[in-house]
Every structure is written in C-alpha cells, then in structure tokens.
Design a protein around this motif. Sequence first.
Motif, PDB file in Angstrom:
ATOM      1  N   LEU A 129       8.283  57.342   6.592  1.00  0.00           N
ATOM      2  CA  LEU A 129       9.566  57.492   5.910  1.00  0.00           C
ATOM      3  C   LEU A 129      10.772  57.004   6.703  1.00  0.00           C
ATOM      4  O   LEU A 129      11.728  56.542   6.119  1.00  0.00           O
ATOM      5  CB  LEU A 129       9.780  58.957   5.504  1.00  0.00           C
ATOM      6  CG  LEU A 129       8.941  59.379   4.303  1.00  0.00           C
ATOM      7  CD1 LEU A 129       9.280  60.789   3.894  1.00  0.00           C
ATOM      8  CD2 LEU A 129       9.163  58.437   3.138  1.00  0.00           C
ATOM      9  N   ILE A 139      13.491  54.863   4.854  1.00  0.00           N
ATOM     10  CA  ILE A 139      14.808  55.396   4.515  1.00  0.00           C
ATOM     11  C   ILE A 139      15.913  54.428   4.913  1.00  0.00           C
ATOM     12  O   ILE A 139      16.887  54.233   4.187  1.00  0.00           O
ATOM     13  CB  ILE A 139      15.006  56.774   5.173  1.00  0.00           C
ATOM     14  CG1 ILE A 139      14.211  57.811   4.405  1.00  0.00           C
ATOM     15  CG2 ILE A 139      16.471  57.162   5.196  1.00  0.00           C
ATOM     16  CD1 ILE A 139      14.251  59.166   5.032  1.00  0.00           C
ATOM     17  N   THR A 155      15.889  51.698   2.335  1.00  0.00           N
ATOM     18  CA  THR A 155      16.259  52.233   1.041  1.00  0.00           C
ATOM     19  C   THR A 155      17.752  52.515   0.982  1.00  0.00           C
ATOM     20  O   THR A 155      18.408  52.236  -0.027  1.00  0.00           O
ATOM     21  CB  THR A 155      15.476  53.526   0.755  1.00  0.00           C
ATOM     22  OG1 THR A 155      14.108  53.280   1.011  1.00  0.00           O
ATOM     23  CG2 THR A 155      15.645  53.945  -0.676  1.00  0.00           C
ATOM     24  N   VAL A 175      21.921  58.583   5.234  1.00  0.00           N
ATOM     25  CA  VAL A 175      20.698  58.084   5.859  1.00  0.00           C
ATOM     26  C   VAL A 175      20.599  58.571   7.308  1.00  0.00           C
ATOM     27  O   VAL A 175      19.559  59.056   7.750  1.00  0.00           O
ATOM     28  CB  VAL A 175      20.669  56.538   5.819  1.00  0.00           C
ATOM     29  CG1 VAL A 175      19.640  55.983   6.784  1.00  0.00           C
ATOM     30  CG2 VAL A 175      20.351  56.070   4.413  1.00  0.00           C
ATOM     31  N   LEU A 217      19.601  62.073   7.361  1.00  0.00           N
ATOM     32  CA  LEU A 217      18.197  62.252   6.985  1.00  0.00           C
ATOM     33  C   LEU A 217      17.266  61.989   8.163  1.00  0.00           C
ATOM     34  O   LEU A 217      16.243  62.638   8.323  1.00  0.00           O
ATOM     35  CB  LEU A 217      17.837  61.308   5.835  1.00  0.00           C
ATOM     36  CG  LEU A 217      18.149  61.811   4.436  1.00  0.00           C
ATOM     37  CD1 LEU A 217      17.777  60.760   3.414  1.00  0.00           C
ATOM     38  CD2 LEU A 217      17.384  63.098   4.152  1.00  0.00           C
ATOM     39  N   TYR A 218      17.637  61.010   8.996  1.00  0.00           N
ATOM     40  CA  TYR A 218      16.835  60.748  10.194  1.00  0.00           C
ATOM     41  C   TYR A 218      16.619  62.038  10.973  1.00  0.00           C
ATOM     42  O   TYR A 218      15.535  62.343  11.414  1.00  0.00           O
ATOM     43  CB  TYR A 218      17.566  59.797  11.145  1.00  0.00           C
ATOM     44  CG  TYR A 218      17.560  58.359  10.747  1.00  0.00           C
ATOM     45  CD1 TYR A 218      16.642  57.874   9.831  1.00  0.00           C
ATOM     46  CD2 TYR A 218      18.447  57.482  11.330  1.00  0.00           C
ATOM     47  CE1 TYR A 218      16.644  56.541   9.494  1.00  0.00           C
ATOM     48  CE2 TYR A 218      18.460  56.143  11.004  1.00  0.00           C
ATOM     49  CZ  TYR A 218      17.557  55.683  10.084  1.00  0.00           C
ATOM     50  OH  TYR A 218      17.563  54.373   9.755  1.00  0.00           O
TER      51      TYR A 218
END
Lengths: 569, 317
Positions: B235, B239, B242, B299, B302-303
Amino acid sequence: MSLLTINDLTVEFPTRRQLFTAVDHVDLSVEPGEIHGLVGESGAGKSTIGAAIMGLLDRPGRIASGTIKLSGDQISGLDADAMRSLRGKKISMIFQDPLTSLNPLFTVREQLVETIQAHLGGTDAEANQRARDLIDRVGIPDPDTRLDQYPHQFSGGMRQRVVIALALCTEPDVIIADEPTTALDVSVQAQILDLIKELAQERQVGVILITHDMGVIADTTDKVTVMYAGKVVETGPTSQVMGQPSHEYTKSLIAAVPRPTLKLHRFPQISYGGRETRFAIEDMARHWPKVENDASKPVFEIRNLTKKFLQRRGLLPWDRTYFTAVDEVSFDIRAGEVFGVVGESGSGKSTVARMIAGLYPVDGGTIKFEGQTVSDLTNKAALDAYRKNIQMIFQDPYSSLNPRMRVDDIVAEPIRHHKLMDGADIKRRVDELLDQVGLGHEAGLKYPHEFSGGQRQRISIARALATQPRFLICDEPTSALDVSIQAQILNILKDLQEHLGLTLLFISHDLPVVRQMCDRVAVMKQGKVVELQETNELFANPQTEYASELLRLMPKLDDLSTDGLGVTE
Amino acid sequence: MFQSVIVLLVVGLVAFSMFRFVGDPIDNMLGQERTQADIDRLRTELGLDQPFPVQYFKFLKGAVQGNFGVSYRQGRPVSTIIAERAPATLELAFVSGFLAITMGIALGVFTAIRRQGIAANVIMTVSLIGVSLPTFLIGILLIYIFSVELDLLPSFGRGETVMIGGWSTGFLTASGLKALILPAITLGLYQMTLIMRLVRSEMLEVMRADYVRFARARGLSDRVINFRHALKNTLVPVITITGLQLGSIIAFAIITETVFQWPGVGLLFINAIQFVDIPVMAAYLMLISVMFVTINLIVDLLYYAIDPRLRVDARAT
C-alpha cells in the motif's frame, strides 16, 4: 524410529535448457533432541532440502523421487492443505535474515497471535498469554512492552529471538534453521545458538541446522552431513567428521576454514572439483611502479577522527540530535602492513573506512596521508590525486558492481575518470587486469550478473587495481563468500600486499580471518578504539575486557582436523 | 504544512501573471462600438490600471477570504459560480476515484495471485488499452456504444438533480445516477488501470519477500498471507501514486466534462478561457492546487498510519 527420515530424496528443477538436479539421492535422519548440521557451499542443495521438507519448493522445482517421513508418516507428496496444517504445527522454519523475515507493518504480538490461532485456535486471551510466555521463554526482557512493538524496534539478535518464538508457537517436532546466525554478530550468534541448543534439549525437538559456517557446526551440532553439488559426501557424528574427515571434499573444506589458533602464511584452497582459479601476481608485479615501503613511516596518521550522523532533523540547530558513529579515533597505518579493524555491527568500523576513502566528510579530527592532511581537501584536483592512490573493495559483490555496465567498462571507469590513459591503451590495460585476476579478458564483454560471488569480487579487485593505488581499503571483502572462495580472495589480497607493496586497511567482524590477514589490529566498540595491538599479541593476551570477550565467543575449532594445512602441531 | 503554503502562493503568482498575457478581457467585454472613454472607465472599475504587484496583492487578499472577484463574462461573483458548479465535478471525481481505487486494487491483487491464469492475462491485455487510449476517445466510444447504439444511458448532462442545502446532487435520482455512469468510467479508467498495474507489480515484489515465505512456513492460510501480510505492504507506494492520480482526476475532468457536456468546473474553465475571464481562470487554478496540496497532505498522514517505521519516536533498542 527416527523423528524425521529422508530416503533417497531427489529434487529437480526443470529449466528451459536442461534438468537441474539440486538434490541427488539424499538420505538423512534426525532424532528427537538432536541438532543435525547440514553443511556445504552455496549451491550444494542444503537449503533445497529444507524447502522440500517444508513443501515450499520454489517453482518449477519438484521432488522427483524419494520420501520424507515425519514420525513414520509420509509427508512428501501431501496436498497443499494438508501440508499447510503441518507447517508451523509439526515443522517450523527459521530463516537466515531476521531483518527481513518479520513483516515490518505488524507488531510482534499480532504476528504471534495470528500464528497461534491459525494452528491452535483458542480465545484471544489464551493466544495472548501464550505469545507472552514464548517471548519470555526466548529471553526477550520486558515481554509486555516488547510484544506491542514493531520489528524495526528490535535489534538483529532480538528479532531472531522473535523469529524463534514464532517457530515455537505450536510446539513443533522439527525445526529447520536455515543459516539462522549468518547475519548476526559473533556475540549474538553465540546467544542464539545456545538458545537453539537449550530448546532442542528441553523440548526434544529435532533441529536441522543449515549453514556454511564450520565453526557453528563444530560448536553446536551433534551430527553433521556434508553436501557437495547435491550429493551427501559424508555424514556422521560431528566430532568424527570434523576431526577425522574421510572424504576428500570434507578434508579440503575443513582445511580452508581460517583458524583462530594457528597463523598460516597462505590459506589452503579447496582442491576438490578442480575449481581453483589462477591469479597472476608475478605478471602484475612486473608492471607495477616500484615503491619502497619504509615501515617506520606511517602512510596514514589519523587523529581524533569523529563522525556524527543526524538522528532527528530539525529546522533549528538545538532541535537536532546526533548519533556519534566514530568518536575521537586515532591510529597510524604503517607502510606495507595489513591493518585490521574489528568490531561488531554498529561499532563504526565501516564509517572510519569511508571517511578515509573520502566518501564521508569528516566532522572532527584529521586524516594525514603521507604527511599531508587530506581530511579537509576541497580542491577537486587535489582530492582526485589523493583518491587515485586509495581504492576500495566492498563487502557485497552483488551490489557494488553496476549491473547495467559491462565488466570492461566497470574496470576501465577509474582509469577514464583519472585520465590515466586513453583509447587502445585502456583496452589493453583492462584486458591485462582481467587476465591477471584469473577471469580472462573475454570476461570484459559480459555483465556482472553472469558471474558468481567470488568472480565478482575478483572484478572488484581488478577495478580497485586499475589506478595502481598505493592503499587498499577492504570492507568485509569476504563475508558474503563461501570458505573456499574466501580463501582464494584472501590469498589474492595477501599477494597484493607482499608483491606489490600495497598497504591494506582490512575491516572485518570475523576474528579468525583477521588473525590470518592482519599485522596489527584495532578493536572498535561503539565508535571508539578500545584496543590496538600486534595481531599475535591481541590473540594471546588481550588487554581489555571487551577484546577478551570477543575472543571467548569466537568458535574455537580446536577439534577440526588439521590435515592439509601443511603444519604439524 | 509550511511547504503547502509556499506551493499555493507560487501557483497563485504563476496563474495570475500568466493571465496577463492571454489577451485583453476588455476586447471581449465591450462590443465593436466602444470608445476610449468606455475602455478607460472599465479598466479603472476592474482595477486593471493598477501596477501588477498591487493587483496580485489584492487578488491574494480576496482569495484568502474566499472572494475571487467578479466574473467578467457573467457579472456574478466567481465564488458563487464555482460553488454552483463544484458539486458536479466533485461527485464525478469521487465516483470515478472510488471506482479506480477499489477496482484497481481488487484486479491488481487478482492478477498478481493468479499470475498464470487466463483471466489475469486477459485483464492485463485489456488494461493496456486503458492506459494507451486517450480519455476523450474512450468517452466518445462509450457514448457511441451505450447511448447511440444501445440507447441505455444518456450521453450528456447530469440528469435530474436534487438540491440539498446548496449542494446539487445527482445521487438521489435515477436519471442522475444513470448520467453519472459513463463519465465516471471514462474518467476513472486510466487511473484504474494504472493502480491495477502498480498493485500487481508491487504485490509480485512483496510475495517474494522473506516475511511472506516465513508466513507461509508458519502455516498461515493463503488468504491471510495475500490480504493481510502482502497487501498492506504494497500500500505505501500505491498510496503515493494514487494520491497524485486523484489530484489529476479532478484536473483531467476538463476533458471528460467537455466530452459529456457535464456542467462542472472543468467546463466552466474551458468557457472562461474562450472569454479571457481571468477571475474564473485564476480561481479554478487555485482550487485545483488547493486540492492537490490537500490530497498530498492526506497521503503523507496515511504513510504514518500504515508504516510504523516512519513514526518518529520509534527507535531500535
């Protein structure tokens, strides 16, 4: 009845051109509580046996004949589901690299609990309790906190303990340990091996210990099986095989192991199978510029060398924290000697080498090369002139050669960079070098991936010699290689020192190798040099506690046969 | 955060200064029968006679307060116009982004696990078409097949919409949903194939990793290995891409909106360019860059949520 019996096992890998037989009619049996060593060089098929037992052969590999039985029941040829319920439950595996065998994104608890529940079911509370007991059993302090940490928060040795805990999750009967300590420091290696020994005794688990390290075999195993090219060449109780090897290959393999106790002039090379490669040192010496080495004068004078790495970044200087990798290190390297630096991982030994090579800027202290300070050189021309005289050979022959460059370009690159020659002369020089390191000049047309580890290290040596340097930095040059290849490479380095008058800085964590190679040794710990001695003196009378501890943990290899070493005790 | 603000300021400056050169709005706003007095009067009214830095400063001051000036063409505040149009674009972008991510990840995992299978190979081949055909061509093809030949779905517009507190949504009516299908597929197809191929290659990489072999050696089931151990590790790079792609879904909506006559901000922008409607263009560019910056910020956050190694306090002991 034996716990695990392998009968006439043959594993084949069909490739496009031919059928490759990785394991060739092998018999093997393991008793409960026994540690059975499986030793051989890379490509001997020892890991393939492990994978075959687990039912985890990489495609297109397949078991062509033979049977594997666990407690009398045949397990070879079971279907995927039956095999899966066996894996982890009856047979577990420990892999080589604890850094990569744990999933970095899950906590230790999550990984343990999922494995326990996959096999034993049970409630979350039961699984958690069992996870805690296991972590405690493998000797990880403070299990409650550690369970909820991620793998990257553990050191290498602690991670390997977690891996062992995972392997023990469901009380397996057999554990296959594939090079479990190769990636670890000596002191950690000893702890992990002790743990495996203890567990084998305590739980009557049969352990298959796959390794290429004779020291590990001699210290840990009860029985040993020696493999060569897919075949078993010798098997028996460890003391017998190591002490009185009967097969030629075993003899030459044992002879190639560097001994901590006796110093030899050259390493005996494995003669079995006729793989010895020539190294034309005389040829090389003829064209080499003669240098008179005055042993009383140091080539390098290193004073209070310091390197700090930024640990936490910050916009403001006082927000930043630093990690001192090398802390006020001072030593001299005399002309023509091999100067060793030993230490565990993280001791700063490679950092020292890189600062000397000019790859890292110096944060404090000075480096003088032949009386001239080089640590503050900023002038590109002066820096180049200095760098022409020092060259480096790296540890990993797989990543230190650019895979997209042809070998002749790799070797020619330093010559081109320093504008030492042009056109046809470069080509001639490169061909000569490749001939001299024993690869033959036709090797220049190939790419690095077409060569084995030992051959690649020869390419690295050819590249390092291309500028006719005065000083070579060897950073763990053989730790990725098999013993026999290691012997070849170390002999080459010795030749360079003796015949070409090169001075060597030799960095290693392998004490027996250091003993054989170096004239003087500096022992590093946490960025500091704790002891600096003549090699023989260090091995006979270590002055500091740390050095004697390191020596104590080193495998002794006293029981190993000394046939073929050309010495009488 | 600090970086984001700088990015926005620079985009604002570039957008604003670029439009100085696209043409003179006065030409379009006044007819043939204009006098020099008219031109001068309008110039003063619009503030175009002031030096450039002053104009830029005024623009920024307004922008921070959500006031982008008045559209030259429609004579209404730009913020109102955009607020009217934004729901259409956002709904379209949301649906196609959602499609792209879910379908992309699902197909990526599928093709990675069944690497040798026929279905996986067919999907991979078809995905090449998705990557290589330009968006407008896909849109036109879809219109031809589903609207002209099969007459199943509308070829333009949003269908009926329902107003909910100033937000006009097409989700609640049948015709609105029908109208959404074709544009959403057109817009999302490229992103979907991209995500799919990325997930597939990352997944194949991860499946070779030692911890997957070790998980297998512990006897975990394939489902747990594929979806728990392998997928989570794929992911992080997915990500990153994306995030960038979601930004471009909104940016590329211009083409799709033009093909389908979708009444969103992209279409507004195209029309604004024709009329040199500087306030609208500037506001649109600012809007897009705010979205890019926000998405990238999400993003980055999210990491941290996914990869514990990035959390600062954690250190090996």
